[in-house]
Scaffold this motif. Structure first.
Motif, PDB file in Angstrom:
ATOM      1  N   LEU A 425      67.644  72.899 -27.943  1.00 49.71           N
ATOM      2  CA  LEU A 425      68.545  71.838 -27.495  1.00 49.71           C
ATOM      3  C   LEU A 425      68.030  71.248 -26.191  1.00 49.71           C
ATOM      4  N   PRO A 426      68.316  69.972 -25.949  1.00 50.40           N
ATOM      5  CA  PRO A 426      67.936  69.387 -24.658  1.00 50.40           C
ATOM      6  C   PRO A 426      68.683  70.075 -23.524  1.00 50.40           C
ATOM      7  N   ALA A 427      68.051  70.121 -22.365  1.00 51.81           N
ATOM      8  CA  ALA A 427      68.673  70.774 -21.207  1.00 51.81           C
ATOM      9  C   ALA A 427      68.764  69.759 -20.060  1.00 51.81           C
ATOM     10  N   PRO A 428      69.968  69.479 -19.587  1.00 48.89           N
ATOM     11  CA  PRO A 428      71.245  69.955 -20.138  1.00 48.89           C
ATOM     12  C   PRO A 428      71.748  69.025 -21.233  1.00 48.89           C
ATOM     13  N   VAL A 429      72.639  69.565 -22.096  1.00 53.72           N
ATOM     14  CA  VAL A 429      73.293  68.727 -23.103  1.00 53.72           C
ATOM     15  C   VAL A 429      74.424  67.963 -22.426  1.00 53.72           C
ATOM     16  N   TRP A 491      74.564  64.771 -33.448  1.00 56.62           N
ATOM     17  CA  TRP A 491      73.504  64.773 -32.443  1.00 56.62           C
ATOM     18  C   TRP A 491      73.952  65.503 -31.188  1.00 56.62           C
ATOM     19  N   TRP A 492      73.087  66.379 -30.688  1.00 54.78           N
ATOM     20  CA  TRP A 492      73.278  66.991 -29.377  1.00 54.78           C
ATOM     21  C   TRP A 492      72.364  66.232 -28.418  1.00 54.78           C
ATOM     22  N   VAL A 493      72.992  65.539 -27.482  1.00 59.80           N
ATOM     23  CA  VAL A 493      72.292  64.553 -26.656  1.00 59.80           C
ATOM     24  C   VAL A 493      72.151  65.079 -25.239  1.00 59.80           C
ATOM     25  N   ARG A 503      67.478  63.740 -28.058  1.00 54.72           N
ATOM     26  CA  ARG A 503      68.549  64.020 -29.019  1.00 54.72           C
ATOM     27  C   ARG A 503      68.012  64.972 -30.077  1.00 54.72           C
ATOM     28  N   VAL A 504      68.855  65.967 -30.448  1.00 55.38           N
ATOM     29  CA  VAL A 504      68.493  66.928 -31.496  1.00 55.38           C
ATOM     30  C   VAL A 504      69.638  66.992 -32.501  1.00 55.38           C
TER      31      VAL A 504
END
Length: 710
Positions: A425-429, A491-493, A503-504
């Motif tokens: 996941l991107p850091a931070p979400v 999407w987890w942005v 985005r994942v």
């Protein structure tokens, strides 16, 4: 097959009484009459078909048999339908299953068990040879002193055999004791680890859940199979050794052994089969009895037991059903006594014939006296072993069925497992974006969600409202990664409020990271039968316990003073019935659940009806804490029917039959004449005699957005 755990303490595990062709209780019409004391009794009609075994009380209270609707039921009667020859043919496969599990767990211990069993078989053979040597010396011609001296080597060998047998038995016991718990642990861990990694959506499918449920009944079967395998191996090796020795002494001794042993084996098979059929048939009956009795001691049923005289009804049912079981027990005992008598008669006749042949061989000089004595010893010990073998193979086959269920559950679970790999996941979400998402539960004909668009941002309270069944909880589970959408994207942005970053999509993400980013407080959260401290710490079960954060979470949930005031403080078991056990109210449990979710410290918090058991003041404080939590940078997703609590939400999504009907802030939604949200809000306000609310009376939205409809 008797189940092993679950309601009413899984009393289906009981042994006896049976079924078969017993004089079973009659069916009833539920009306009944009165006995000599004026008590109501169930009236019987004509005798039912043999073996029905359903009492009048069962018909009135349960409508018939009380059977589990569970996966293990498919094996009921398997042993009764299987011939002993086929069961014996399956023996190598059964032993192979256990040997494979043992080898994977502890090869050295398994080798020790195998060597010990083989050694016991050899010592059995040497023992018979030694007995034959002793008898040969004693029956030889010559002075007694000479015969005794000649028998000393054989007696020494017999003593060594006895010592060796004792040592090998002790070694086998030690190695089995070392191996059995390891095998059980390995099988159990493999099963439970597999089922906890299954996709939540797969557990909604009955055919998958049935396999997963069935597997739990076989987790301890591996241990019992190992114990039985050791026993079976001991008996088989001993019998083979005895047969080889007898055949080497004289060819006629082996048929004698079989002639005497086979009638007893037939009796053992028939008795074991009858008892199994009886136990299987009456297991539902005994379950019904236990179900009646368990209510008599349950605190929550105490009122009706006394005030409604429910106890009298239950006790009358227990009295009748127990009487029927006693009758069946007597029938079974008579039947088994008859079988034992027939088997003993045939075995006795065979013994007379065999001993007659043995006498003829001895008197005619065709067989030495010492060999005859050895034959008698071998025949008697082998006959007893054969009876034991029948019983152990019966039990072993039952255990194998359960263990095969566990193996199948692991296979099914592996086919529906949550992937372990994926994109970080991107850091931070910063935000979760739900775009055009639809989802239908397995077996359902109507989608729970249809083309839904939702955005959840950190630092905000996002409310999901709507009628029951509108899709609120399903949407929350999709936001938490527990369910994957049938179509659309989640999407987890990453990034900052000033700009969007990486985005994942949740299907491509490392799901373990998704779960670590989410805290949950559902309406039906688990109430663990553990300490107060453990009930909070379980919110971060993947991390070591942090006492300081534990107390901080309890304080934030306003439950710290309650816990510290318990008789044993944080070590109090928050479940009645244990030492140090205490009973908590629904509202206290809800605060404890809130502390659990806060302890997790996740950036996204999903709460579903978090105040349903709280009093009005505690409810207001709880919503204020959620608001404070959002202001600290956490994304709070609030699922609730209490629309007064949504007034301070940053964004509200109104769901209707799986669709987003409206969305916006409280103020703008209340300004929408004829809107669904306003209609629900005014309906709740009218319960308190309040007039319809107007948008001007509530705070303006932070972003100045207007109410929207898709």
């Amino acid at each position: 097959m008797a189940p092993r755990g679950g309601p009413a303490a899984r009393v289906a595990d009981v042994r006896r009484p049976g079924g078969g062709s017993a004089s079973a209780p009659a069916s009833v019409d539920g009306a009944g009459g009165r006995d000599s004391r004026g008590r109501r009794r169930w009236r019987r009609r004509a005798e039912p078909a043999a073996g029905s075994g359903i009492s009048a009380a069962e018909r009135e209270l349960f409508g018939g048999r009380l059977r589990w609707d569970d996966a293990f039921v498919e094996h009921e009667g398997a042993v009764a339908r299987l011939r002993f020859a086929r069961m014996a043919a399956a023996l190598p496969r059964m032993v192979g299953v256990v040997m494979r599990a043992g080898w994977e767990t502890d090869p050295r211990a398994l080798t020790g068990v195998v060597v010990a069993q083989a050694g016991q078989g050899l010592t059995t053979a040497f023992g018979l040879v030694a007995v034959n040597g002793v008898l040969s010396s004693l029956f030889a011609d010559g002075p007694t002193d000479d015969k005794l001296r000649q028998s000393l080597p054989a007696l020494a060998l017999l003593a060594l055999v006895s010592v060796g047998m004792a040592l090998l038995t002790a070694w086998s016991t030690a190695m089995s004791g070392r191996l059995e718990p390891q095998v059980e642990r390995a099988v159990s861990l493999r099963y439970y680890r597999s089922v906890t990694e299954v996709e939540v959506a797969a557990t909604e499918r009955p055919e998958v859940q049935r396999h997963l449920d069935a597997g739990k009944f076989g987790t301890d079967s591996a241990r019992r199979m190992l114990t039985l395998s050791v026993g079976v191996a001991n008996v088989v090796i001993g019998m083979v050794a005895a047969a080889v020795v007898l055949a080497s002494l004289h060819w006629a001794l082996l048929p004698m052994l079989l002639a005497i042993a086979l009638p007893k084996a037939w009796g053992a098979v028939r008795s074991a089969r009858r008892e199994y059929v009886s136990r299987r048939h009456w297991v539902d009956h005994r379950r019904a009895v236990a179900t009646l009795l368990q209510y008599l001691t349950m605190p929550h049923a105490a009122g009706e037991i006394r005030a409604h005289a429910a106890g009298s009804l239950l006790l009358r049912g227990y009295e009748e059903m127990s009487g029927l079981m006693e009758t069946e027990q007597r029938r079974l005992a008579r039947a088994q006594a008859g079988t034992d008598l027939v088997a003993a008669a045939f075995s006795g006749l065979a013994s007379v014939g065999c001993y007659g042949v043995l006498w003829w061989l001895l008197t005619s000089g065709g067989l030495p006296m010492a060999v005859g004595g050895t034959a008698v010893v071998a025949i008697r010990t082998s006959t007893a072993r054969l009876t034991s073998l029948v019983q152990q193979v019966n039990r072993m086959y039952e255990e194998m069925l359960r263990l095969s269920d566990t193996e199948e559950a692991v296979r099914v679970a592996s086919g529906h497992a949550i992937p372990r790999t994926g994109r970080p996941l991107p850091a931070p979400v910063r935000e979760i974006q739900v775009r055009d998402v639809s989802f239908t539960y397995p077996g359902a004909t109507v989608p729970a969600l249809h083309r839904v668009d939702v955005s959840v941002r950190r630092g905000e309270v996002t409310a999901l409202v709507g009628a029951n069944g509108s899709g609120k909880s399903t949407l929350a589970r999709i936001l938490g990664g527990l369910l994957l959408a049938d179509s659309g994207d989640v999407w987890w942005v990453g990034g900052t409020p000033e700009g969007e970053g990486e985005r994942v999509e949740v299907r491509d993400a490392v799901r373990a990271e998704v779960f670590r980013s989410v805290g949950m407080l559902t309406q039906d959260f688990p109430t663990w039968q553990m300490t107060a401290a453990a009930n909070i710490a379980v919110g971060a079960g993947d991390r070591p316990r942090d006492a300081a954060r534990l107390k901080e979470a309890a304080r934030a949930a306003d439950v710290d003073e309650l816990i510290e005031g318990l008789p044993h403080g944080w070590d109090s078991i928050v479940f009645k019935g244990y030492e140090r056990g205490v009973q908590l109210s629904g509202g206290q449990w809800q605060k404890l659940g809130t502390a659990r979710s806060l302890y997790r410290g996740a950036p996204f918090l999903l709460v579903d009806e978090p105040t349903s058991a709280l009093d009005p003041h505690a409810e207001i404080e709880a919503f204020d804490r959620l608001r404070t939590l959002a202001d600290s940078g956490v994304a709070v997703v609030l699922v609730t029917h209490r629309l007064a609590a949504t007034a301070s939400a940053d964004h509200i999504y109104v769901l209707d039959r799986g669709h987003i009907a409206e969305h916006g802030t409280h103020g703008v939604l209340m300004g929408r004449a004829g809107g669904l949200y306003r209609g629900m809000f005014d309906a709740q306000a009218a319960q308190y005699g309040l007039t319809a609310s107007v948008a001007e009376d509530v705070p303006a939205p932070r972003d100045g957005s207007a109410a929207q409809s898709p």
